[in-house]
Structures are given as structure tokens and as C-alpha cells.
Design a protein around this motif. Structure first.
Motif, PDB file in Angstrom:
ATOM      1  N   LYS A 166       0.825  -1.219   0.000  1.00  0.00           N
ATOM      2  CA  LYS A 166       0.000   0.000   0.000  1.00  0.00           C
ATOM      3  C   LYS A 166       0.857   1.266   0.000  1.00  0.00           C
ATOM      4  CE  LYS A 166      -3.975  -2.238   2.182  1.00  0.00           C
ATOM      5  NZ  LYS A 166      -4.852  -2.278   1.018  1.00  0.00           N
ATOM      6  N   ALA A 167       2.177   1.098   0.069  1.00  0.00           N
ATOM      7  CA  ALA A 167       3.085   2.255   0.079  1.00  0.00           C
ATOM      8  C   ALA A 167       3.489   2.598  -1.357  1.00  0.00           C
ATOM      9  CB  ALA A 167       4.320   1.950   0.921  1.00  0.00           C
ATOM     10  N   GLY A 168       2.972   3.708  -1.864  1.00  0.00           N
ATOM     11  CA  GLY A 168       3.338   4.149  -3.220  1.00  0.00           C
ATOM     12  C   GLY A 168       2.775   3.266  -4.307  1.00  0.00           C
ATOM     13  N   LYS A 169       3.195   3.541  -5.532  1.00  0.00           N
ATOM     14  CA  LYS A 169       2.747   2.795  -6.715  1.00  0.00           C
ATOM     15  C   LYS A 169       3.960   2.145  -7.372  1.00  0.00           C
ATOM     16  CE  LYS A 169      -1.665   4.061  -6.984  1.00  0.00           C
ATOM     17  NZ  LYS A 169      -2.694   3.022  -6.756  1.00  0.00           N
ATOM     18  N   PRO A 170       3.760   1.056  -8.110  1.00  0.00           N
ATOM     19  CA  PRO A 170       4.903   0.447  -8.800  1.00  0.00           C
ATOM     20  C   PRO A 170       5.687   1.432  -9.658  1.00  0.00           C
ATOM     21  CG  PRO A 170       3.045  -1.047  -8.852  1.00  0.00           C
ATOM     22  CD  PRO A 170       2.538   0.238  -8.240  1.00  0.00           C
ATOM     23  N   LYS A 171       4.989   2.345 -10.321  1.00  0.00           N
ATOM     24  CA  LYS A 171       5.695   3.277 -11.227  1.00  0.00           C
ATOM     25  C   LYS A 171       6.699   4.158 -10.496  1.00  0.00           C
ATOM     26  CE  LYS A 171       2.270   7.021 -11.406  1.00  0.00           C
ATOM     27  NZ  LYS A 171       0.840   6.692 -11.264  1.00  0.00           N
ATOM     28  N   ASP A 172       6.503   4.335  -9.168  1.00  0.00           N
ATOM     29  CA  ASP A 172       7.457   5.120  -8.377  1.00  0.00           C
ATOM     30  C   ASP A 172       8.843   4.463  -8.369  1.00  0.00           C
ATOM     31  OD1 ASP A 172       5.251   6.679  -7.716  1.00  0.00           O
ATOM     32  OD2 ASP A 172       4.932   5.692  -5.782  1.00  0.00           O
ATOM     33  N   PHE A 173       8.869   3.149  -8.669  1.00  0.00           N
ATOM     34  CA  PHE A 173      10.113   2.387  -8.587  1.00  0.00           C
ATOM     35  C   PHE A 173      10.647   1.995  -9.968  1.00  0.00           C
ATOM     36  CE2 PHE A 173       7.694   1.936  -4.723  1.00  0.00           C
ATOM     37  CZ  PHE A 173       8.631   2.168  -3.740  1.00  0.00           C
ATOM     38  N   ALA A 174      10.057   2.583 -11.016  1.00  0.00           N
ATOM     39  CA  ALA A 174      10.431   2.212 -12.388  1.00  0.00           C
ATOM     40  C   ALA A 174      11.912   2.479 -12.669  1.00  0.00           C
ATOM     41  CB  ALA A 174       9.547   2.951 -13.392  1.00  0.00           C
ATOM     42  N   TRP A 175      12.441   3.567 -12.144  1.00  0.00           N
ATOM     43  CA  TRP A 175      13.865   3.892 -12.376  1.00  0.00           C
ATOM     44  C   TRP A 175      14.751   2.759 -11.869  1.00  0.00           C
ATOM     45  CZ3 TRP A 175      18.485   4.411  -9.927  1.00  0.00           C
ATOM     46  CH2 TRP A 175      19.488   5.193 -10.539  1.00  0.00           C
ATOM     47  N   ARG A 201      -1.668  -5.620 -12.507  1.00  0.00           N
ATOM     48  CA  ARG A 201      -1.602  -4.910 -13.799  1.00  0.00           C
ATOM     49  C   ARG A 201      -0.535  -3.807 -13.767  1.00  0.00           C
ATOM     50  NH1 ARG A 201      -5.596  -6.102 -17.307  1.00  0.00           N
ATOM     51  NH2 ARG A 201      -7.559  -6.967 -16.517  1.00  0.00           N
ATOM     52  N   ASP A 202      -0.501  -3.049 -12.663  1.00  0.00           N
ATOM     53  CA  ASP A 202       0.461  -1.946 -12.530  1.00  0.00           C
ATOM     54  C   ASP A 202       1.893  -2.470 -12.576  1.00  0.00           C
ATOM     55  OD1 ASP A 202      -1.651  -0.206 -12.283  1.00  0.00           O
ATOM     56  OD2 ASP A 202      -1.447   0.104 -10.119  1.00  0.00           O
ATOM     57  N   ALA A 203       2.163  -3.579 -11.856  1.00  0.00           N
ATOM     58  CA  ALA A 203       3.524  -4.129 -11.816  1.00  0.00           C
ATOM     59  C   ALA A 203       3.956  -4.618 -13.197  1.00  0.00           C
ATOM     60  CB  ALA A 203       3.597  -5.263 -10.799  1.00  0.00           C
ATOM     61  N   LEU A 204       3.031  -5.263 -13.905  1.00  0.00           N
ATOM     62  CA  LEU A 204       3.364  -5.774 -15.240  1.00  0.00           C
ATOM     63  C   LEU A 204       3.608  -4.626 -16.215  1.00  0.00           C
ATOM     64  CD1 LEU A 204       0.771  -8.685 -15.448  1.00  0.00           C
ATOM     65  CD2 LEU A 204       3.262  -8.926 -15.308  1.00  0.00           C
ATOM     66  N   ARG A 205       2.778  -3.586 -16.141  1.00  0.00           N
ATOM     67  CA  ARG A 205       2.883  -2.470 -17.086  1.00  0.00           C
ATOM     68  C   ARG A 205       4.052  -1.545 -16.746  1.00  0.00           C
ATOM     69  NH1 ARG A 205      -1.652   0.164 -15.857  1.00  0.00           N
ATOM     70  NH2 ARG A 205      -0.476   1.513 -14.426  1.00  0.00           N
ATOM     71  N   ASP A 206       4.178  -1.169 -15.473  1.00  0.00           N
ATOM     72  CA  ASP A 206       5.119  -0.113 -15.102  1.00  0.00           C
ATOM     73  C   ASP A 206       6.521  -0.624 -14.781  1.00  0.00           C
ATOM     74  OD1 ASP A 206       3.074   1.728 -15.435  1.00  0.00           O
ATOM     75  OD2 ASP A 206       2.452   1.631 -13.334  1.00  0.00           O
ATOM     76  N   LEU A 207       6.623  -1.893 -14.357  1.00  0.00           N
ATOM     77  CA  LEU A 207       7.933  -2.448 -14.007  1.00  0.00           C
ATOM     78  C   LEU A 207       8.399  -3.503 -15.008  1.00  0.00           C
ATOM     79  CD1 LEU A 207       7.404  -2.793 -10.138  1.00  0.00           C
ATOM     80  CD2 LEU A 207       8.337  -0.851 -11.428  1.00  0.00           C
ATOM     81  N   ARG A 208       7.497  -3.949 -15.874  1.00  0.00           N
ATOM     82  CA  ARG A 208       7.803  -4.925 -16.942  1.00  0.00           C
ATOM     83  C   ARG A 208       8.495  -6.171 -16.371  1.00  0.00           C
ATOM     84  NH1 ARG A 208      11.008  -0.803 -19.980  1.00  0.00           N
ATOM     85  NH2 ARG A 208      11.876  -2.545 -21.174  1.00  0.00           N
TER      86      ARG A 208
END
Length: 325
Positions: A166-175, A201-208
Motif C-alpha cells: 500500500k506504500a506508493g505505486k509500482p511506477k514510483d520504482f520504475a527507475w 496490472r500496474d507491476a506488469l505495465r510499469d515495471l515490466r
């Protein structure tokens, strides 16, 4: 079937520490962590967030590379006793040297030496997946990713993320994931445990990522389940963990059976076994009873795990040979 050779892809090294080991280490170091155990000496927590607190308190007594070497030996002895032949464990530079690259290398060296001894003695192979702690935030995750990239190779084979979903979104860790990918590391992420299907869905899309840790809440979106099956995404399922933490009321109602029936690639792991009073043999035994699964199903699950492992091809071929009936 509980004695079949097994592959485990989702194990937290600190979370696999036997309570007696942690109590002994605390006594040696004169640290009082008595509040995290119940009257039987087991870990005691009330819910997932309290579990995170207890986990971090237990980890606080692991203070040196030698402590981690001893931990690795204890964990691998237990895994080997449960017929595990290959294991991927989550390791965090947050806990191993405070994200300092030099210190991280020292911890890693100690862990690898202990793993090499266990392999020579018990035939169990260990590989590491570097994992930032999500609730420590994206900035610290970048430091962890740098440690991962600098030590990527034949032993550090993957990069993931754990902690509070629940802390942040996957896209926050994309870098951080981009840096790990560029270093040649394979990618996984905890999702679909405390976050719903959208977190998968977010992890698959934003972190690949190619694997999802847990992923069980995907069952609430059958279109997503079909997408996972079609894309060949592998779920690192930890049924005993999900049941112990109250996600599902019992083994029969755990969705791993539905995922398997719908063609999703599932594997079986213990997550943090002493916290959840489980072992790999126990997982197989309970799944066998709940879903009437026979040796054939478990052999197929282990074949999936061997194919999804982040190890090199020579190691994979060796594992596949050991899995043959």
C-alpha cells in the motif's frame, strides 16, 4: 509426493530465520526482542502490518556478514531437509550494510560462502534476488538498485520489490527496475497480495516484470487471469502465507487451484516459513489434500519453476535433470 525434489522461487532470507536462531543471536548480542515471541517461543503478530514490524525487529539482531552466513546455513539446512534442490532468496542491502556498496559486497561474500558450503554438503543451490523495501521509499530503492547492478552476475540473478504494497505505486520504482534490467537482472515484484488485481496490472505495465510474487488477488479479475495465462507470466504462489495472514480462510478456498485449472503458470513457495508455521513439505501435503493433486501435478509445477528460475542455462539444465522421475 511430499518427498519430491522441489524448487522454491519466493523465500525471504530473514523471514526464514528459525525463531530459536534469532533468540540465540539476540542473547549473544544482549538485545531484548522478547516482545516479538509468544509463550511457545514462536513469532507473534496480529496482522500483516504487525508482521512487518516483527520481521524488522527480528532482522535487527542480524548485524554482521557472519550473522548472515550463519543465517544462510540454518535456512538452507531446513530447506534441504524439505527436499528443496534450488532456491531463490530475496536479499536486501537495506538490511545488509545499510545500502553501502562496500558493506553489501562483504555481506554478499559471506552469504555466498555459506551457500557454497550448503551446496557441497546437501546438494541445494541458492541464488539471490536483490529487493528494495517498498515502504522505505523510491530514493532508497535507487541505492538498492545500484548495489544490485554492481553485483549482478552468476549469483545475484534477479531484482524485485517487497514490503507494504500500500506504500506508493509500482511506477514510483520504475527507475530502479530499469537500472536492474540494464544490468542484466531478471525481474519480479510482489503484487496482488494486499493490493487488488490492479496492483498486478500496474507491476506488469510499469515495471515490466516476468514473474509476480503472490499475485493471488488477480483471481478477482478473470480477464486478467486469462491475460496472465496467455502471456506466460509466472506466479510465485505462497498458499500457507496467504492463509496464515488471513487472505483466504482455508486451503480449499485458496485460488491456486483456479489459477492452475485456467492455465496460469503457478509455482509453490513458503515466503517466510517459520512465521507461517509451514515448510515446503507441508505446502505440498496441504495442497495435495485440498485439490487432490498427485505427483504429476507437482512435477509439472516444479518443471514450471525450473523454467522460470532466474539462474543461468547450465544450472537450469542440471535442475531439470534432477527433477526427472
Amino acid at each position: 509426493m511430499t518427498h519430491l525434489p522441489k524448487i522454491e522461487l519466493h523465500l525471504h532470507l530473514e523471514g526464514a530465520a528459525p525463531p530459536a536462531f534469532i533468540r540465540g543471536l539476540a542473547k549473544e548480542k544482549h538485545v531484548d526482542i522478547s516482545g516479538i515471541f509468544d509463550e511457545r517461543g514462536d513469532y507473534s503478530y496480529t496482522d500483516f502490518w504487525d508482521f512487518l514490524r516483527v520481521y524488522e525487529a527480528a532482522t535487527s539482531v542480524l548485524q554482521t556478514p557472519e550473522d548472515y552466513a550463519r543465517l544462510t546455513a540454518a535456512v538452507l539446512a531446513e530447506s534441504a531437509a524439505n527436499d528443496v534442490i534450488y532456491c531463490e532468496t530475496f536479499l536486501s542491502p537495506d538490511f545488509c550494510g545499510g545500502r553501502d556498496l562496500g558493506a553489501w559486497r562483504e555481506y554478499l561474500h559471506a552469504i555466498r560462502e555459506a551457500a557454497d558450503r550448503a551446496e557441497a554438503q546437501d546438494g541445494i543451490t541458492l541464488r539471490g534476488i536483490v529487493t528494495p523495501i517498498r515502504h522505505f521509499g523510491p530514493d532508497k530503492a535507487r541505492e538498492v538498485a545500484l548495489c544490485a547492478a554492481e553485483t549482478a552476475g552468476d549469483w545475484i540473478v534477479g531484482f524485485g520489490i517487497g514490503g507494504d504494497e500500500k506504500a506508493g505505486k509500482p511506477k514510483d520504482f520504475a527507475w530502479s527496475f530499469d537500472m536492474a534490467r540494464e544490468a542484466g537482472l531478471r525481474l519480479t515484484a510482489h503484487a496482488g497480495e494486499w493490493g487488488g488485481p490492479e496492483s498486478v496490472r500496474d507491476a506488469l505495465r510499469d515495471l515490466r516484470v516476468e514473474r509476480i510474487g503472490h499475485g493471488v488477488r488477480a483471481i478477482e479479475d478473470l480477464a486478467l487471469v486469462d491475460e496472465l495465462a496467455e502471456a506466460g507470466v509466472v506466479l510465485e504462489v505462497c498458499p500457507g502465507s496467504n492463509i496464515a495472514l488471513g487472505l483466504y480462510p482455508d486451503w480449499r478456498r485458496h485460488p491456486i487451484g483456479q489459477f492452475h485449472d485456467r492455465g496460469v503458470k503457478v509455482t509453490v513457495s513458503t515466503d517466510d516459513p517459520p512465521f507461517f508455521h509451514t515448510t515446503m513439505r507441508n505446502e505440498y501435503d496441504r495442497l495435495s489434500k485440498a485439490f487432490d493433486w498427485d505427483d504429476g501435478v507437482f512435477r509439472a509445477i516444479n518443471a514450471t519453476a525450473a523454467g522460470a528460475a532466474f539462474c543461468d542455462e547450465a544450472t537450469r539444465a542440471r535442475l531439470q535433470k534432477r527433477l526427472e522421475p
